[in-house]
Design a protein around this motif. Structure first.
Motif, PDB file in Angstrom:
ATOM      1  N   TYR A   1      -7.932   4.220  -3.302  1.00 54.05           N
ATOM      2  CA  TYR A   1      -9.358   4.569  -3.476  1.00 54.05           C
ATOM      3  C   TYR A   1     -10.312   3.512  -2.922  1.00 54.05           C
ATOM      4  CZ  TYR A   1      -7.017   7.530  -6.941  1.00 54.05           C
ATOM      5  OH  TYR A   1      -6.163   8.407  -7.569  1.00 54.05           O
ATOM      6  N   HIS A   2      -9.830   2.624  -2.022  1.00 51.57           N
ATOM      7  CA  HIS A   2     -10.721   1.540  -1.573  1.00 51.57           C
ATOM      8  C   HIS A   2     -11.840   2.048  -0.660  1.00 51.57           C
ATOM      9  CE1 HIS A   2      -8.239   1.756   2.028  1.00 51.57           C
ATOM     10  NE2 HIS A   2      -7.180   1.600   1.253  1.00 51.57           N
ATOM     11  N   HIS A   3     -11.739   3.301  -0.205  1.00 49.63           N
ATOM     12  CA  HIS A   3     -12.787   3.837   0.675  1.00 49.63           C
ATOM     13  C   HIS A   3     -14.130   3.971  -0.037  1.00 49.63           C
ATOM     14  CE1 HIS A   3      -9.866   4.555   3.761  1.00 49.63           C
ATOM     15  NE2 HIS A   3      -9.127   5.277   2.945  1.00 49.63           N
TER      16      HIS A   3
ATOM     17  N   GLU B   1       0.831  -1.216   0.000  1.00 47.96           N
ATOM     18  CA  GLU B   1       0.000   0.000   0.000  1.00 47.96           C
ATOM     19  C   GLU B   1       0.861   1.260   0.000  1.00 47.96           C
ATOM     20  OE1 GLU B   1      -3.061   0.195   3.030  1.00 47.96           O
ATOM     21  OE2 GLU B   1      -4.485  -0.499   1.516  1.00 47.96           O
TER      22      GLU B   1
ATOM     23  N   THR C   1      -4.353   7.036   2.538  1.00 48.40           N
ATOM     24  CA  THR C   1      -4.004   5.730   1.966  1.00 48.40           C
ATOM     25  C   THR C   1      -3.418   4.812   3.037  1.00 48.40           C
ATOM     26  OG1 THR C   1      -1.942   6.773   1.236  1.00 48.40           O
ATOM     27  CG2 THR C   1      -3.654   6.481  -0.422  1.00 48.40           C
TER      28      THR C   1
ATOM     29  N   HIS D   1      -7.369  -2.645  -5.311  1.00 48.78           N
ATOM     30  CA  HIS D   1      -7.925  -2.091  -4.060  1.00 48.78           C
ATOM     31  C   HIS D   1      -6.846  -1.521  -3.142  1.00 48.78           C
ATOM     32  CE1 HIS D   1     -12.267  -3.115  -4.218  1.00 48.78           C
ATOM     33  NE2 HIS D   1     -11.840  -3.956  -5.123  1.00 48.78           N
ATOM     34  N   ASN D   2      -5.710  -1.128  -3.702  1.00 49.38           N
ATOM     35  CA  ASN D   2      -4.667  -0.511  -2.880  1.00 49.38           C
ATOM     36  C   ASN D   2      -4.822   1.006  -2.803  1.00 49.38           C
ATOM     37  OD1 ASN D   2      -2.905  -2.628  -1.869  1.00 49.38           O
ATOM     38  ND2 ASN D   2      -2.541  -3.065  -4.026  1.00 49.38           N
TER      39      ASN D   2
ATOM     40  N   HIS E   1     -14.805   2.252  -3.306  1.00 54.01           N
ATOM     41  CA  HIS E   1     -15.229   1.222  -4.268  1.00 54.01           C
ATOM     42  C   HIS E   1     -15.075  -0.192  -3.705  1.00 54.01           C
ATOM     43  CE1 HIS E   1     -11.644  -0.506  -6.546  1.00 54.01           C
ATOM     44  NE2 HIS E   1     -11.076   0.270  -5.663  1.00 54.01           N
ATOM     45  N   ALA E   2     -15.109  -0.275  -2.375  1.00 48.95           N
ATOM     46  CA  ALA E   2     -15.171  -1.609  -1.760  1.00 48.95           C
ATOM     47  C   ALA E   2     -16.599  -2.152  -1.916  1.00 48.95           C
ATOM     48  CB  ALA E   2     -14.796  -1.505  -0.286  1.00 48.95           C
TER      49      ALA E   2
END
Length: 411
Positions: free
Chosen positions: A120-122, A50, A360, A117-118, A124-125
């Motif tokens: 912007y995962h907040h 990450e 991040t 998913h490393n 598009h999870a």
């Protein structure tokens, strides 16, 4: 207007030789960068992966911003019909010419960040926008029309693609002018620049909302776009100053003197103050209104691991250029300008670091081989590409209609 008799001592057809130690160092830097990125991405530690993605985003975005600022500089000089900058326009043109490469790199980084998913995962999870899911997030669901993967990638392609096309054509027109003479290329460049500036002005805030602000999807700030634009513009001017001073130290561009440097110094000085103004406006409004979903942004940056950097960023990006460049003579000295420009590029790296890392890697931030190596790699890549481009054409735009004005520029 061309070359008059009293300028016969200038060699307008001189070309920069990009060779020797400078070329070797830039290639070594690229290798160091690749090694740092590979070590980070292949690590078995998920936090390390990450961190590497966050650094790739930081440097990819910074690289693209500096090249875009080169294109913006060229367009601005054309639209305002500025003569003073004609003698040094080849430097921002070289930066603009490599914007397509920078854009493709950044696009690959954000696309990989999304798919792995490393980054912007907040937003598009799985299940964030589904009311029946335990992961349901009302705020993210409310922004789903804008924050969705296809929309995000399409906007990135449209924005960076249009900037790249304009940048490439504007540089090309100027190189054609050298071959053909006349005003045809200049007039075409003028029209294109006017269109480009409108598009660039309206879309860069949205581009920075997408690329950087959406890392923390709950938070929003209407000042963020202009704050990013100010950072981009200051960094671009600083890059132009560094290249100009070093190229002059190597014995080229005798027609560029302390008057031209003074003007670049004024831009660097003025926009560092503007950057601080926008930074403070964003900070003060959020502090003053004290709305929880807004204050969370600064709350994170006031945690012990970020707070010293938060204040250091203000000292480097505002206090230092204010004190160092306020004097007229300082802006006319190559070494002073070189020092301030390098300091500002490091300062805005820190500025982007503070924008990206808390959203991040959060409290797992580090400062080691990955951070330093990635930065060195991108600096090497920028140097290699820009200097290679600069060496392909004459350093003076000998048929530029306002070159004579640039030669007689005095302030």
């Amino acid at each position: 207007m061309g070359t008059h008799n009293h300028h016969h001592d200038y060699n307008f057809s001189e070309q920069f030789q990009f060779a020797g130690i400078a070329k070797v160092l830039s290639l070594v830097a690229i290798v160091v960068g690749i090694a740092a990125i590979a070590l980070g991405l292949l690590s078995s530690d998920h936090i390390m992966v990450e961190r590497t993605y966050a650094n790739l985003l930081l440097m990819g975005y910074y690289f693209t911003c500096v090249c875009a600022a080169g294109a913006f500089f060229v367009a601005l000089q054309l639209v305002t019909q500025s003569g003073w900058s004609a003698g040094l326009i080849r430097i921002p043109q070289a930066m603009a010419s490599i914007l397509p490469i920078a854009s493709i790199l950044l696009l690959v980084i954000v696309a990989l960040g999304l798919t792995t998913h490393n980054l912007y995962h907040h937003w598009h999870a799985d299940g964030l926008t589904d009311p029946s899911s335990p992961n349901y997030d009302k705020l993210v669901a409310g922004k789903a029309a804008f924050l969705n993967v296809p929309g995000f990638l399409i906007r990135q392609i449209i924005f960076m693609g249009s900037y790249s096309i304009f940048a490439f054509i504007l540089a090309k027109l100027s190189y054609n002018e050298d071959l053909q003479g006349g005003l045809n290329s200049y007039k075409k460049g003028f029209k294109l620049s006017a269109i480009f500036l409108v598009i660039f002005g309206f879309t860069t805030p949205i581009w920075s909302f997408d690329t950087i602000m959406s890392l923390e999807a709950h938070w929003f700030s209407t000042m963020f776009g202009w704050y990013n634009f100010a950072a981009m513009w200051v960094s671009g001017i600083a890059a132009i100053v560094i290249i100009l001073v070093l190229v002059k130290k190597a014995g080229y561009m005798a027609w560029v003197n302390e008057n031209h440097l003074h003007d670049l110094g004024k831009l660097m000085f003025g926009f560092s103050i503007f950057w601080c103004y926008v930074w403070f406006a964003q900070f003060m409004l959020i502090w003053y209104s004290n709305i929880p979903e807004e204050t969370v942004y600064f709350y994170k940056r006031w945690e012990p691991e970020y707070k010293p950097w938060f204040w250091l960023s203000i000292i480097i990006n505002f206090v230092a250029p204010l004190l160092l460049l306020v004097d007229r003579d300082a802006k006319r000295k190559g070494n002073v300008m070189l020092f301030v420009a390098i300091m500002l590029l490091c300062g805005h790296w820190l500025d982007y670091y503070i924008m990206i890392m808390p959203g991040t890697v959060e409290s797992h931030r580090g400062f080691g081989f990955v951070e330093i190596g990635t930065a060195i790699g991108f600096v090497g890549l920028f140097t290699f590409l820009v200097m290679s481009k600069l060496s392909k054409h004459a350093l003076a735009p000998k048929h530029h209609p306002l070159l004579d004005e640039s030669l007689h520029h005095q302030i």
